[in-house]
Design an enzyme around this catalytic site. Structure first.
Site, PDB file in Angstrom:
ATOM      1  N   ALA A 121       0.798  -1.233   0.000  1.00 15.63           N
ATOM      2  CA  ALA A 121       0.000   0.000   0.000  1.00 15.63           C
ATOM      3  C   ALA A 121       0.828   1.279   0.000  1.00 15.63           C
ATOM      4  O   ALA A 121       0.412   2.296  -0.553  1.00 15.63           O
ATOM      5  CB  ALA A 121      -0.933  -0.002   1.204  1.00 15.63           C
ATOM      6  N   ARG A 149      -4.281  -0.008   6.423  1.00 14.88           N
ATOM      7  CA  ARG A 149      -3.851  -0.494   7.739  1.00 14.88           C
ATOM      8  C   ARG A 149      -3.169   0.582   8.584  1.00 14.88           C
ATOM      9  O   ARG A 149      -2.702   0.304   9.681  1.00 14.88           O
ATOM     10  CB  ARG A 149      -2.911  -1.700   7.577  1.00 14.88           C
ATOM     11  CG  ARG A 149      -3.616  -2.897   6.976  1.00 14.88           C
ATOM     12  CD  ARG A 149      -2.716  -4.112   6.834  1.00 14.88           C
ATOM     13  NE  ARG A 149      -3.396  -5.149   6.082  1.00 14.88           N
ATOM     14  CZ  ARG A 149      -4.278  -6.002   6.593  1.00 14.88           C
ATOM     15  NH1 ARG A 149      -4.592  -5.948   7.872  1.00 14.88           N
ATOM     16  NH2 ARG A 149      -4.856  -6.917   5.830  1.00 14.88           N
ATOM     17  N   ILE A 207      -4.412  -3.549  -5.294  1.00 10.51           N
ATOM     18  CA  ILE A 207      -5.503  -3.972  -6.185  1.00 10.51           C
ATOM     19  C   ILE A 207      -6.035  -2.791  -6.994  1.00 10.51           C
ATOM     20  O   ILE A 207      -7.101  -2.850  -7.569  1.00 10.51           O
ATOM     21  CB  ILE A 207      -6.647  -4.627  -5.368  1.00 10.51           C
ATOM     22  CG1 ILE A 207      -7.147  -3.682  -4.267  1.00 10.51           C
ATOM     23  CG2 ILE A 207      -6.194  -5.956  -4.765  1.00 10.51           C
ATOM     24  CD1 ILE A 207      -8.346  -4.213  -3.458  1.00 10.51           C
ATOM     25  N   ASP A 208      -5.245  -1.694  -7.055  1.00 16.72           N
ATOM     26  CA  ASP A 208      -5.753  -0.409  -7.543  1.00 16.72           C
ATOM     27  C   ASP A 208      -5.522  -0.139  -9.028  1.00 16.72           C
ATOM     28  O   ASP A 208      -5.862   0.936  -9.522  1.00 16.72           O
ATOM     29  CB  ASP A 208      -5.155   0.730  -6.714  1.00 16.72           C
ATOM     30  CG  ASP A 208      -3.633   0.672  -6.643  1.00 16.72           C
ATOM     31  OD1 ASP A 208      -2.990   0.275  -7.642  1.00 16.72           O
ATOM     32  OD2 ASP A 208      -3.076   1.008  -5.576  1.00 16.72           O
ATOM     33  N   HIS A 211      -3.115 -10.089  -5.081  1.00 17.86           N
ATOM     34  CA  HIS A 211      -4.452 -10.051  -4.471  1.00 17.86           C
ATOM     35  C   HIS A 211      -5.541  -9.666  -5.468  1.00 17.86           C
ATOM     36  O   HIS A 211      -6.648  -9.311  -5.079  1.00 17.86           O
ATOM     37  CB  HIS A 211      -4.463  -9.087  -3.268  1.00 17.86           C
ATOM     38  CG  HIS A 211      -3.641  -9.575  -2.114  1.00 17.86           C
ATOM     39  ND1 HIS A 211      -3.135  -8.726  -1.146  1.00 17.86           N
ATOM     40  CD2 HIS A 211      -3.231 -10.824  -1.769  1.00 17.86           C
ATOM     41  CE1 HIS A 211      -2.448  -9.441  -0.257  1.00 17.86           C
ATOM     42  NE2 HIS A 211      -2.489 -10.713  -0.627  1.00 17.86           N
ATOM     43  N   THR A 233       5.632  -1.935   2.086  1.00 21.90           N
ATOM     44  CA  THR A 233       4.895  -3.008   2.760  1.00 21.90           C
ATOM     45  C   THR A 233       5.678  -3.453   3.984  1.00 21.90           C
ATOM     46  O   THR A 233       6.908  -3.470   3.975  1.00 21.90           O
ATOM     47  CB  THR A 233       4.645  -4.210   1.829  1.00 21.90           C
ATOM     48  OG1 THR A 233       4.049  -5.268   2.586  1.00 21.90           O
ATOM     49  CG2 THR A 233       5.923  -4.724   1.180  1.00 21.90           C
ATOM     50  N   SER A 234       4.938  -3.820   5.023  1.00 28.24           N
ATOM     51  CA  SER A 234       5.579  -4.274   6.262  1.00 28.24           C
ATOM     52  C   SER A 234       5.966  -5.746   6.181  1.00 28.24           C
ATOM     53  O   SER A 234       6.630  -6.278   7.059  1.00 28.24           O
ATOM     54  CB  SER A 234       4.623  -4.073   7.447  1.00 28.24           C
ATOM     55  OG  SER A 234       3.443  -4.833   7.227  1.00 28.24           O
ATOM     56  N   ASN A 253      11.438   1.712   3.014  1.00 28.23           N
ATOM     57  CA  ASN A 253      10.216   1.948   3.787  1.00 28.23           C
ATOM     58  C   ASN A 253      10.467   3.058   4.793  1.00 28.23           C
ATOM     59  O   ASN A 253      11.595   3.225   5.264  1.00 28.23           O
ATOM     60  CB  ASN A 253       9.828   0.648   4.522  1.00 28.23           C
ATOM     61  CG  ASN A 253       8.337   0.583   4.822  1.00 28.23           C
ATOM     62  OD1 ASN A 253       7.506   0.747   3.934  1.00 28.23           O
ATOM     63  ND2 ASN A 253       8.003   0.349   6.073  1.00 28.23           N
TER      64      ASN A 253
END
Length: 232
Positions: A21, A33, A99-100, A115, A182-183, A206
């Protein structure tokens, strides 16, 4: 840009980008999140994005998706564009949790939507693909009245087998793995690291420091700044 980091990219023959994200927040799409994200604000969000909810209340699922998931004005940012450029040189594959559809818009060629993708919509009754514009007007297929749904992986659904196999193959052949935005805490996506080529360098870009189950180089910075400076 650190010369040593730039050299990692220059020397790499097969790069895999594992992304989430944080790549799309610069395009105006919220990280669900984060502190103000959808999952934090609405404790039932995971249920509303489950196959169980889609089956039991298709109208509620439809309204929730339309209101919370679609950002039609969002455009690819420098992260999408630089990664897309590397895929177009046949040197990189992007495996994304997003998913965008922004990677598609940026022209990314070697891309795995782990996803799924909100902008691929199909009819559950006949399997036909329909334009997303039709879905945003009605949840029912004009042709046969079947339920339309975006081709995304809902909670309590499995990842497509082809996407898993293609992701594993990409990880096994990569000499550089780059984690961006992303984590790496959501499984099975996070588990892809276990399939990496043991000789591959792992780089994480990150804003928050990550803890990963392997040796890696942490670049704690804004990813847009990093990719703005990266020469491809």
């Amino acid at each position: 840009m650190n010369a040593q980091i730039q050299q990692l990219f220059d020397n790499a023959k097969r790069i895999v980008f594992l992304t989430g994200a944080g790549v799309s927040t610069a395009s105006g799409i919220p990280d669900f999140r984060s502190a103000n994200g959808l999952y934090t604000q609405d404790k039932n969000a995971e249920y509303y994005l489950s196959h169980r909810y889609f089956s039991s209340d298709p109208e509620g699922f439809y309204e929730f998706c339309k209101k919370n998931l679609y950002f039609p004005d969002a455009k690819p940012n420098v992260i999408h564009k630089k990664q897309a450029a590397l895929t177009n040189q046949d040197r990189a594959t992007v495996i994304t949790q997003n998913i965008d559809n922004l990677y598609e818009e940026a022209g990314t060629t070697h891309l795995i939507d782990f996803h799924g993708n909100l902008y691929h919509v199909y009819c559950e009754k006949c399997g036909e693909t329909v334009p997303v514009a039709d879905y945003l007007k009605s949840r029912l297929h004009a042709k046969d009245g079947g339920s339309l749904r975006p081709d995304i992986v809902l909670y309590d659904e499995g990842i497509k087998q082809d996407d898993i196999m293609n992701s594993v193959r990409a990880m096994q052949s990569a000499d550089l793995v780059v984690i961006v935005g992303t984590s790496m805490k959501v499984y099975p996506f996070a588990g892809l690291l276990e399939y990496r080529n043991p000789n591959a360098q792992v780089l994480a870009i990150n804003q928050q420091k990550l803890n990963l189950p392997c040796e890696f180089t942490m670049v704690q910075t804004d990813a847009t700044k990093f990719f703005d400076e990266l020469q491809v």
